[in-house]
Design a protein around this motif. Structure first.
Motif, PDB file in Angstrom:
ATOM      1  N   SER A  86      83.130  53.974  44.083  1.00  0.00           N
ATOM      2  CA  SER A  86      83.836  53.955  43.015  1.00  0.00           C
ATOM      3  C   SER A  86      85.332  55.046  43.150  1.00  0.00           C
ATOM      4  N   GLU A  87      84.874  56.175  43.524  1.00  0.00           N
ATOM      5  CA  GLU A  87      85.817  57.067  44.044  1.00  0.00           C
ATOM      6  C   GLU A  87      87.054  56.485  44.986  1.00  0.00           C
TER       7      GLU A  87
ATOM      8  N   SER B  73      89.158  53.799  43.173  1.00  0.00           N
ATOM      9  CA  SER B  73      90.312  54.583  42.222  1.00  0.00           C
ATOM     10  C   SER B  73      91.389  54.938  42.911  1.00  0.00           C
ATOM     11  N   THR B  74      91.266  55.133  44.386  1.00  0.00           N
ATOM     12  CA  THR B  74      92.296  55.893  45.120  1.00  0.00           C
ATOM     13  C   THR B  74      92.927  55.237  46.022  1.00  0.00           C
TER      14      THR B  74
ATOM     15  N   ARG C 183      90.553  51.914  30.114  1.00  0.00           N
ATOM     16  CA  ARG C 183      91.115  53.106  31.070  1.00  0.00           C
ATOM     17  C   ARG C 183      90.119  53.774  32.032  1.00  0.00           C
ATOM     18  N   LYS C 184      88.961  53.894  31.393  1.00  0.00           N
ATOM     19  CA  LYS C 184      87.775  54.687  31.871  1.00  0.00           C
ATOM     20  C   LYS C 184      87.226  53.883  33.220  1.00  0.00           C
ATOM     21  N   ASN C 185      87.198  52.662  33.213  1.00  0.00           N
ATOM     22  CA  ASN C 185      86.763  51.814  34.294  1.00  0.00           C
ATOM     23  C   ASN C 185      87.769  50.852  35.079  1.00  0.00           C
ATOM     24  N   ASP C 186      89.080  51.380  34.783  1.00  0.00           N
ATOM     25  CA  ASP C 186      90.121  50.508  35.346  1.00  0.00           C
ATOM     26  C   ASP C 186      89.976  49.869  36.720  1.00  0.00           C
ATOM     27  N   ALA C 187      89.621  50.843  37.663  1.00  0.00           N
ATOM     28  CA  ALA C 187      89.409  50.723  39.241  1.00  0.00           C
ATOM     29  C   ALA C 187      88.412  49.520  39.530  1.00  0.00           C
TER      30      ALA C 187
ATOM     31  N   GLU D  19      97.253  48.274  40.648  1.00  0.00           N
ATOM     32  CA  GLU D  19      96.810  49.271  41.488  1.00  0.00           C
ATOM     33  C   GLU D  19      97.801  50.416  41.839  1.00  0.00           C
TER      34      GLU D  19
END
Lengths: 215, 215
Positions: A29-30, A33-34, A111-115, B126
């Motif tokens: 998950s991390e 997001s990156t 927004r909380k789960n966007d990735a 992204e």
DNA sequence: AAGGTAAACTGACGGCATGACAGGACAAGT
DNA sequence: ACTTGTCCTGTCATGCCGTCAGTTTACCTT
């Protein structure tokens, strides 16, 4: 149903196993997001979790499979979005408040789960039924609820008969999802967050009731 | 400006070079339509084009770079979407026709380029500025035009002052883009293509003019 | 037509991710 | 301590990535 957590080769996972499995999911998950989805590699996720790629493959068939796992979790949480619509009053002043709450809840959730939602969106658009199903699960909660509300207004003669409740509800929900996914995009049009919300709420109100909100 | 097609190492490409480059792009496009983005490999594209991976890397830094190329091409074509809005009359009966044409043009364009647009959408979400810019280029054409139309109606007192033209236009355009991207998704809500269009047009009309269309 | 030059392409290679397996480490009960 | 089943890792074969040196092709000049 079968709440058993199983490894790829069919073993049932014990306490320790579940812990590492969970850790892998968190790191994935991390990572999502990156880093761009295309560049997320098993080896990076494993390293971040302080384990080896082989361990990863014990619990997930591949990156996609693990993402599906994350998405399922999120979908469970997402069904609470129904509360934003169900049992709301879409007549008069309360209607605009309902629209506002719906917009707000939606944007926050996205927004909380966007990735993960990005990947789910992609998978669904590519025609992958598994992602598609998850996306539906989340959106259906809201769409069906909205559809019912519109149908009810229609039966009371408050909304035009030519409107297709499902199509209208779907369009609105899809709009919210897209607006949420590209929240940053609005900035380049000179639109601030604070401006966006009321306008989305206005559109939702117009779509559901067919009228301008009564202030 | 520099209309020169160049290889990665700076050479100017001749006739033959441009031909293979073009062929690679075509094969990539084909590949994107038939396989998940994550699984599109350089070697497959090269094989399909009857050449070697090394050749691919002569013309593009990586898969992403080649996709950007395709997207740029598409964006050029996409600016013609402006014609769907510019110079339209948003008062009275012609307004609904304008909304219908906009919806129709948008859906058609999206369906024609869905594979690339999926990737552009992902890249933009992204945070990749290059994809983001392309997405903007396509959407801006329509959004700015719509924004102007709303501003004009506002100055004539036909639209509420509290509406932010840019936010409203942006929301509508984003909705169209999302509805176009997930056209299949509506079917599972029992919504047929034929139903979707008029409802989207209705929403566009409501958003721009604030009123129900006059039939 | 011969020769020269830049363009176009390819084979081959080190590096890394994938995915499978077997064996060792670990925890829990006897 | 011993056994058992769970859990993790080292290792390996395979295949793609991305680069380079070197060969072939196209075109231009004389």
């Amino acid at each position: 149903m079968t709440g058993q957590v199983r490894t790829v080769d069919g073993r049932v996972a014990g306490r320790r196993g579940q812990a590492t499995r969970q850790k892998l999911l968190e790191c994935l998950s991390e990572m999502l997001s990156t880093h761009p989805y295309r560049d997320v590699k098993v080896i990076d996720v494993a390293r971040m979790a302080g384990t080896s790629p082989a361990t990863f493959y014990q619990y997930f068939p591949d990156v996609e499979g693990a993402v599906l796992e994350l998405a399922e979790e999120m979908a469970k949480e997402g069904t609470t979005l129904t509360d934003l619509v169900a049992g709301r009053n879409w007549v008069g002043k309360p209607a605009y408040a309902a629209a506002e709450d719906l917009v707000d809840g939606f944007l926050t959730f996205w927004r909380k789960n966007d990735a993960i939602l990005r990947v789910v969106d992609l998978g669904a658009a590519e025609g992958d039924k598994r992602f598609y199903k998850i996306r539906m699960k989340i959106l259906n909660a809201v769409t069906n609820s909205l559809t019912d509300s519109i149908k009810e207004l229609q039966s009371k003669g408050k909304v035009d008969k030519t409107v297709s409740p499902a199509a209208m509800a779907g369009s609105l929900v899809v709009m919210l999802a897209a607006a949420a996914a590209h929240q940053k995009g609005f900035q380049s049009w000179g639109v601030k967050q604070a401006e966006l919300k009321p306008n989305l709420a206005l559109l939702v109100h117009l779509g559901v009731t067919g009228k301008k909100p009564t202030k």
